[in-house]
Every structure is written in structure tokens, then in C-alpha cells.
Enzyme design. Sequence first.
Site, mmCIF file in Angstrom:
data_model
loop_
_atom_site.group_PDB
_atom_site.id
_atom_site.type_symbol
_atom_site.label_atom_id
_atom_site.label_comp_id
_atom_site.label_asym_id
_atom_site.label_seq_id
_atom_site.Cartn_x
_atom_site.Cartn_y
_atom_site.Cartn_z
ATOM 1 N N ASP A 181 17.957 -10.727 6.881
ATOM 2 C CA ASP A 181 17.334 -12.033 6.774
ATOM 3 C C ASP A 181 16.793 -12.305 5.318
ATOM 4 O OD1 ASP A 181 15.247 -13.777 6.631
ATOM 5 O OD2 ASP A 181 14.484 -13.415 8.835
ATOM 6 N N ASP A 183 14.822 -13.644 3.576
ATOM 7 C CA ASP A 183 13.216 -13.205 3.307
ATOM 8 C C ASP A 183 13.144 -11.792 2.866
ATOM 9 O OD1 ASP A 183 12.694 -15.942 3.509
ATOM 10 O OD2 ASP A 183 11.749 -15.743 5.642
ATOM 11 N N GLU A 190 8.429 -20.344 -0.594
ATOM 12 C CA GLU A 190 9.117 -20.541 0.632
ATOM 13 C C GLU A 190 10.034 -21.922 0.391
ATOM 14 O OE1 GLU A 190 10.209 -22.142 4.206
ATOM 15 O OE2 GLU A 190 8.474 -23.194 3.084
ATOM 16 N N ARG A 226 10.338 -30.609 9.027
ATOM 17 C CA ARG A 226 10.100 -30.233 7.431
ATOM 18 C C ARG A 226 11.290 -30.771 6.624
ATOM 19 N NH1 ARG A 226 9.000 -24.304 6.417
ATOM 20 N NH2 ARG A 226 7.885 -25.093 4.803
#
Length: 398
Positions: A181, A183, A190, A226
Site C-alpha cells: 500500500d 501509504d 493525503e 472527493r
Amino acid sequence: MHPHSVLVTVTGHDRPGVTSALFAAIAAHDVEVLDVEQVVISDRLVLGVVLALHGDPAPLRRAVTHAAEALGTAVEVSITEDPDEISSQIPVRHHVMVLGRPLRAGAVGEMARRISDLGGNIHSIVRLTHRPVTVLEIVVSGVDAARLAAGVVHGAAAAGVDAAMERAGLQRRAKRLLLLDLDTVLTGPEPLAALADQIGRGAESRRLLADGEADGRSTADVVRARAALLAGAPVSSLETLRGRLQWTHGARALIGAARRGGHRTGVVTCGVAQVAERLVDGLQLDFLAANRLETEDGRLTGRIVGEVVGGGGRGRALVRFAESYGVPLAQSVAVGCGPEAAELVRLAGLGVVVDAARPTEGAPERSAHLDALQFLLGLRADDPEEPIRPEDALTRAR
């Protein structure tokens, strides 16, 4: 005639020759060894052997008892004529690794409680290493993979540690594919919120994210909502975002070591494909799954092209990645962040969850979990550990 199921358990002070003497006594009989577990803690030995015995169990019991008496140990011999007992005494096991620096007693207790609450049984706990982090390996049975994966992820979050899970078996030694991932290997803002900040809609983007988590709304729907906020933003905003990302310390070494070790290596993210692609190009990765923002006339349209990578998208990405290279999931490794890592932990041969909060912008701290993952995979990291920016990686690759 069905074989007898025999469980031999030896306990007492450890000394040289206990194991060899026990098996010498067993070897004189018509038996098949089905399982063995031996643990020594502070000179106290616990040795268990599961056998399939063909023939009269009385001579075996006498031989094992005499051997134990000669060694000064205690022995218990359990025998049943039910053939189903043989397979039932060899439960499906999983290895749960708990990683911390430092690793507190409360964290170990929390993980053990989670396993117990699921009805799991802990067979053994051993320390694998204490550098660069302390890693404990807990062998667990009695819990199916999906429930155990969820328990490991939630337990890691509650205990403030990183954790990993894999099914026992020979394929533990034959990992061929690594999916990260994004992240877990980048520090910085972000992505969707940072892009929204550039057009004054960052607060709305963060509110949608928080509300979606609170309401249990699907991650894919939240990502679409978003992305819609970004309609009209210039494409140049993507380049601005790229410049704010930095590698987590240890990530480059891990990826390099994995590739040198013959692993197919890829990344998955709920973030932006155009940003993530620079990493793939720079590091020669094999796979990327991310959300591609549609562009038109130099601006973002607010729409996503193709499949949305949301909560379930990570698991589908792992399956697609493995299938594309003909690698069984049992030979895959997946590293994820937070609660949504449960699907990756369940599906992968070795699933790792990292629950550390996203670091603030600036020089990233050393990522201990990535160093420990190198250890778990049996990899060596010879690359320098200095953080590099995505654009630096692209320059070096040219």
C-alpha cells in the site's frame, strides 16, 4: 485396521539428548510422525509429538514411559482409536508476528487477548529478533483466516504495534510477489485532500473522508465524491503534489532487496494514479493500481477513469497482480495500513498491517516495520537508506 491416534507430551528440565532418546523409543514401533512441537523456556522443556500408531499401543506406552523415567522427565500418553482424532490433532495453524520498538508487555497481552476472544489457541510464542525491532512469532490454531486477519488488524491498532500473519506450511519459504500500500512507503500529505487544498476545497474533502468513515459509506463512493471536488483544478496541481512526497526511510531498500530476490513488486493506493506512476517508472515496479483522474483541456474533470480503488479494491488488486504473473496467493506478501488492511492480510500468504499514523511532512523517521519485513522475507538491503523524492528516483532511473 485403523491406526491409533497418539499424543505424547514430555515435560521437565531440559538437557541434551531428551529428543533423541524419546524418538529412539518411538522408532521401535510402527508409527508415523504427524506433528512435533518443542519449546524451552528457562530450562523447562515441553515436547509434544502426534503419532499415527499401527498396532498395539501398550508396548509404545511402556517404551515411552521408561525413556522418560530414565531422563528424569514427566510424560503423558493419550491414545484414541478414532481415526478422525488424528487429523483433528493437527489443526490449521497461522503464524502471527507482532513487531514493536519497543515492544511493550501490554501490546503482547492485547494481541493474545484478541486471539483468545476469537477462540484461538496459542501453541507457542518465540522471539525472532530484537533488531531493528523486536519481533515475536505467535503460532495460532482454531481460528479461520478471515476472522484472524480482522482480529490481527484491530489488535495491532489497539496495541499500537505492527503485525503480520501467514498460514503455516512450506510455502512460507517461497514468497515471489510483494504488494505495498503506497501509504506505507511514502510520507507527505493525503493526496486527494492536498489537491483540493490547491483550489480551496480541502476542508470539504477532509469532511467527506471523515463522514464516510463514521457512516460506514463505501470507500469507492467516498473516493468518487472527493474526486468530484477537484473539477476544474489545473493538471499542474498534480505536479505540485508530486513535489511534496518523500520516501519513508527503508522503503527504497526494501523494494530493491525484493527485486534482487526475484520478487515481483507493485503498489496499490486509493490515491492518484498520475502521482503514483512516477514511482513505478522510477523504481521499475511491476504493478500499479490507483485512481486515475480524468483530464480535459489541461484541467481535471472531477471524474475517475476505470475501476475505483477503494477498500475492497486493494484485495482485488492483489488477486489481479498475482494472477497476471501466475503466482499463487499463498506465495504473495501484502503490506497495508490501518483497518482496511484486513482484506490484504487475509488474502496474502504473508499479510502485514502497519498502524502507525501518517508522518508529518518533512524528513521521515526510520520505518522500523519495513526493516523488519526484510527480515521476515529473508532479504538483505544493501542500498543506502537516505530518503529520496519521487522525482529524484525518476532522474536516477534515466
